[in-house]
Scaffold this active site. Structure first.
Site, PDB file in Angstrom:
ATOM      1  N   GLU A  65      30.746  42.114  37.929  1.00 27.01           N
ATOM      2  CA  GLU A  65      30.726  43.494  38.375  1.00 27.01           C
ATOM      3  C   GLU A  65      31.910  44.159  37.683  1.00 27.01           C
ATOM      4  O   GLU A  65      33.024  43.638  37.760  1.00 27.01           O
ATOM      5  CB  GLU A  65      30.950  43.495  39.892  1.00 27.01           C
TER       6      GLU A  65
ATOM      7  N   ARG B  30      33.173  27.158  43.379  1.00 29.17           N
ATOM      8  CA  ARG B  30      34.035  28.047  42.619  1.00 29.17           C
ATOM      9  C   ARG B  30      35.362  27.367  42.326  1.00 29.17           C
ATOM     10  O   ARG B  30      35.726  26.394  42.971  1.00 29.17           O
ATOM     11  CB  ARG B  30      34.229  29.365  43.342  1.00 29.17           C
TER      12      ARG B  30
ATOM     13  N   LYS C  47      39.980  39.118  44.091  1.00 29.84           N
ATOM     14  CA  LYS C  47      40.113  40.412  43.435  1.00 29.84           C
ATOM     15  C   LYS C  47      41.007  41.351  44.238  1.00 29.84           C
ATOM     16  O   LYS C  47      41.841  42.058  43.684  1.00 29.84           O
ATOM     17  CB  LYS C  47      38.719  41.033  43.288  1.00 29.84           C
TER      18      LYS C  47
HETATM   19  P1  ATP Z   1      33.537  40.283  43.955  1.00 26.36           P
HETATM   20  O1  ATP Z   1      34.183  39.940  45.225  1.00 26.36           O
HETATM   21  O2  ATP Z   1      33.933  41.611  43.422  1.00 26.36           O
HETATM   22  O3  ATP Z   1      32.060  40.019  43.891  1.00 26.36           O
HETATM   23  P2  ATP Z   1      33.706  38.072  42.110  1.00 26.36           P
HETATM   24  O4  ATP Z   1      34.921  37.261  41.872  1.00 26.36           O
HETATM   25  O5  ATP Z   1      32.487  37.449  42.643  1.00 26.36           O
HETATM   26  O6  ATP Z   1      34.228  39.254  42.977  1.00 26.36           O
HETATM   27  P3  ATP Z   1      32.076  39.059  39.941  1.00 26.36           P
HETATM   28  O7  ATP Z   1      32.452  40.042  38.914  1.00 26.36           O
HETATM   29  O8  ATP Z   1      30.949  39.389  40.815  1.00 26.36           O
HETATM   30  O9  ATP Z   1      33.399  38.829  40.776  1.00 26.36           O
HETATM   31  O10 ATP Z   1      31.887  37.624  39.302  1.00 26.36           O
HETATM   32  C1  ATP Z   1      31.122  37.366  38.156  1.00 26.36           C
HETATM   33  C2  ATP Z   1      30.730  35.921  38.128  1.00 26.36           C
HETATM   34  O11 ATP Z   1      31.868  35.069  38.132  1.00 26.36           O
HETATM   35  C3  ATP Z   1      29.879  35.540  39.310  1.00 26.36           C
HETATM   36  O12 ATP Z   1      28.732  34.877  38.835  1.00 26.36           O
HETATM   37  C4  ATP Z   1      30.750  34.625  40.111  1.00 26.36           C
HETATM   38  O13 ATP Z   1      29.998  33.624  40.723  1.00 26.36           O
HETATM   39  C5  ATP Z   1      31.711  34.045  39.086  1.00 26.36           C
HETATM   40  N1  ATP Z   1      32.990  33.719  39.700  1.00 26.36           N
HETATM   41  C6  ATP Z   1      33.812  34.559  40.350  1.00 26.36           C
HETATM   42  N2  ATP Z   1      34.880  33.907  40.844  1.00 26.36           N
HETATM   43  C7  ATP Z   1      34.742  32.602  40.492  1.00 26.36           C
HETATM   44  C8  ATP Z   1      35.518  31.403  40.702  1.00 26.36           C
HETATM   45  N3  ATP Z   1      36.655  31.419  41.393  1.00 26.36           N
HETATM   46  N4  ATP Z   1      35.045  30.243  40.192  1.00 26.36           N
HETATM   47  C9  ATP Z   1      33.900  30.222  39.493  1.00 26.36           C
HETATM   48  N5  ATP Z   1      33.126  31.300  39.267  1.00 26.36           N
HETATM   49  C10 ATP Z   1      33.530  32.483  39.757  1.00 26.36           C
HETATM   50 MG    MG Z   2      30.570  38.831  42.944  1.00 27.45          MG
END
Ligand code: ATP
Ligand code: MG
Length: 598
Positions: free
Chosen positions: A60, A295, A305
């Site tokens: 996002e 994750r 975030k």
């Molecule tokens: P939000 O809370 O804004 O959704 P987010 O960390 O999920 O935050 P995104 O931009 O939606 O952010 O994440 C993009 C991709 O990165 C998603 O597919 C998510 O699963 C992956 N991702 C985010 N954080 C992690 C993490 N700590 N480890 C592995 N993958 C991650």
């Molecule tokens: Mg997300």
């Protein structure tokens, strides 16, 4: 990404097994691809899909990428590369608020920096979920007509109250039995902007008694009178994430939709919605499948975030790209390497169980990759003068230092030598403790890649601080000459010719937080004590020092990385360096200094 076509060389994991199984069974072999994301009938009219598999990385654009995203990026792009597929770079920009072009640009930059490419089979695969809004509306109308969706007009509070709990079934909304015609009319009027935010909501019609709460008629479209950074004010209804995401995957012909574990309970809805839309004839089968992995959680940082935004907005750091931030833009400035992230992602693997990885694992990966690639240079970080009393004032000569001791093919470079040198303050003591082999009066020491010298004493200021060390050059002792071996010395120190050295600001970065789990309760904490992660910031995470560097470092280009012998790995800062005047950041020390207490 570097070519690694042979998946056998990669550590196995459950996702690789799934992909290999699917390929062996030919599950996705009959798919067709029109050349772009499209509805089922349009894809069916296309060519056989050239990609064996399609994965995607769907951030996002509401923040900068962090180390956790790197795991997801390297996983998705790595699978695509290894199995003859492609990974789509997709902006999941369905939420009109909080999204920004600044983030979009930084995200693309970071993914490329990691070595990943969305170009394959002669085309780019950079997509925006907001381009699918029309289709999402069309699919919602088809669901309404098929009796799979309805407009609910309960207040948010009523909806919450009627959702039920983990142990109690929910209650049907009084609006659940609206006819398809009435629902369609209301949904069209929602789109036309007739209602304020929150007045109505479009919900999937599944089962208010489903044990999985995510199946109790989840919302799929909501009214939001907001400007979107790409579609402007064209829409005032926006899809919910759980509705949008599976559709994005399906339109893009994604085969394996890989996400983190918290979406596991959403998988039944993912399948439900795609099956219903496919039944309406709008999506092609086989449909994408969702898989979850755990994750990345790392010690000594925060990866949420919200907390990262707080660090930036409250100025605990100097921006998203502060070298201490666990963001990819920060890592890049810090001097971390894409290869180090690659090694890290292979080393930690992919599993379905939550785990906490120690920061030292990541730092070790950086050290290992930097050790391979970084040329050696000399830096004196805490300089004190060393005067060679028996060398004439105007004497100048050149010594030779290897660029990489384990890689003679990288050659040697000349380093100037003269009467006055810079050495590390800690390399001289007046009275040596046991086992100290460096400079003290009467001792012989080798100037690395140079001469043997004998220490004769030091000068002090009125307060007793040492301001210069004195020594005498020993005859026929130059490294690499026949006489050099006749000297038996235990100490070996590094040095720089004072009049040639490059005085430079060097930033010594260390971990941003002083404890493994910032903000977590600790043993012995009083009951009810709440900790704030900000209280755990490491007060010594950044130190700026005035160092003396080897003259050749003056020509370093931004982002050139070096090992400063005995000190660690450093990079010319990409933001603050000027041509002919680089400043350096410490990426990592040579050894882990956190392992046995700090
Ligand atoms: P939000 O809370 O804004 O959704 P987010 O960390 O999920 O935050 P995104 O931009 O939606 O952010 O994440 C993009 C991709 O990165 C998603 O597919 C998510 O699963 C992956 N991702 C985010 N954080 C992690 C993490 N700590 N480890 C592995 N993958 C991650
Ligand atoms: Mg997300």
């Amino acid at each position: 990404m570097a070519d690694a076509p042979n998946p056998e060389h990669k550590p196995a994991n459950f996702l690789r097994h799934i992909v290999e199984h699917d390929l062996a069974q030919g599950i996705y072999a009959g798919r067709r691809w029109s050349g772009k994301p499209a509805s089922g009938p349009e894809q069916q009219a296309g060519q056989p899909d050239p990609a064996n598999i399609r994965t995607r990385f769907p951030p996002e654009p509401n923040g900068y990428l962090h180390f956790g995203h790197a795991k997801s990026i390297l996983l998705n792009f790595g699978l695509a590369r290894d199995y003859g597929g492609v990974c789509h770079m997709r902006f999941d920009d369905t939420n009109p608020e909080k999204e920004d072009q600044e983030y979009v640009d930084a995200i693309l930059d970071s993914v490329k920096w990691l070595g990943c490419s969305w170009d394959a089979f002669g085309q780019g695969h950079l997509f925006h979920a907001s381009d699918y809004f029309d289709f999402m509306v069309q699919a919602a109308e088809a669901l309404i007509e098929a009796g799979h969706a309805y407009v609910d007009s309960q207040s948010a509070e009523e909806m919450r109250a009627n959702r039920g709990t983990l142990t109690e079934a929910g209650k049907d909304s009084p609006y659940r039995s609206r006819s398809p015609a009435e629902n369609l009319d209301l949904f069209k009027r929602m789109q036309a902007g007739e209602f304020p935010d929150g007045a109505h909501i479009l919900r999937a019609k599944i089962d208010m008694a489903a044990p999985n709460i995510n199946l109790r008629d989840p919302a799929i479209f909501r009214i939001r009178h907001a400007e979107h950074h790409r579609t402007g004010d064209r829409f005032c209804v926006y899809p919910m994430y759980t509705y949008a995401h599976p559709i994005e995957d399906a339109l893009e012909n994604i085969t394996h939709s890989i996400c983190t574990l918290e979406f596991e309970d959403q998988r039944p809805f993912y399948d439900w919605i795609l099956e219903r839309i496919a039944d309406c004839g709008l999506l092609a089968r086989p449909l994408p499948k969702q898989y979850e992995f755990s994750r990345l959680n790392l010690t000594y940082v925060v990866l949420s975030k919200r907390k990262l935004i707080q660090l930036v907005e409250e100025k605990h750091v100097e921006g998203w790209d502060d070298p201490r931030m666990p963001t990819l833009v920060g890592a890049r400035r810090r001097g971390f390497t894409p290869e180090g992230f690659q090694l890290f992602s292979e080393r930690i693997g992919v599993t379905k169980s939550d785990s906490l990885i120690d920061m030292s694992v990541l730092e070790d990966c950086m050290r290992e990759t930097l050790n391979e690639s970084a040329p050696r240079r000399i830096a004196v970080l805490d300089p004190v003068k060393l005067i060679l009393d028996n060398v004439p004032e105007d004497h100048e000569e050149w010594c030779e230092a290897p660029n990489h001791p384990q890689k003679p093919e990288l050659g040697k470079r000349p380093v100037p030598f003269s009467r006055e040198l810079w050495i590390e303050r800690e390399d001289f003591v007046e009275t040596p403790p046991k086992g100290f082999f460096r400079l003290f009066p009467g001792n012989l020491v080798r100037l690395r890649y140079g001469f043997v010298i004998k220490c004769v004493g030091c000068d002090k200021d009125a307060n007793g601080n040492i301001i210069a060390v004195h020594a005498e050059l020993q005859p026929d002792s130059k490294s690499g000459t026949p006489g050099a071996d006749t000297y038996k010395v235990k100490g070996n120190i590094h040095w720089l010719s004072a009049k040639h050295a490059y005085p430079c600001a060097v930033r010594l970065y260390d971990r941003l937080f002083a404890v493994p789990a910032p903000g977590a309760r600790r043993e012995g904490d009083a009951e009810g004590l709440e900790r704030d992660f900000l209280d755990d910031l490491n007060p010594r995470s950044k130190q700026i020092i005035s160092a003396q560097l080897e003259p050749s470092l003056k020509e370093a280009m931004a982002e050139d990385r070096f090992q400063f012998e005995r000190h660690g790995y450093f990079v010319a800062d990409r933001k603050d360096s000027k041509p002919g005047a680089p400043v350096f950041n410490r990426a990592v020390t040579l050894k882990d200094s956190w392992a046995k207490g700090h």
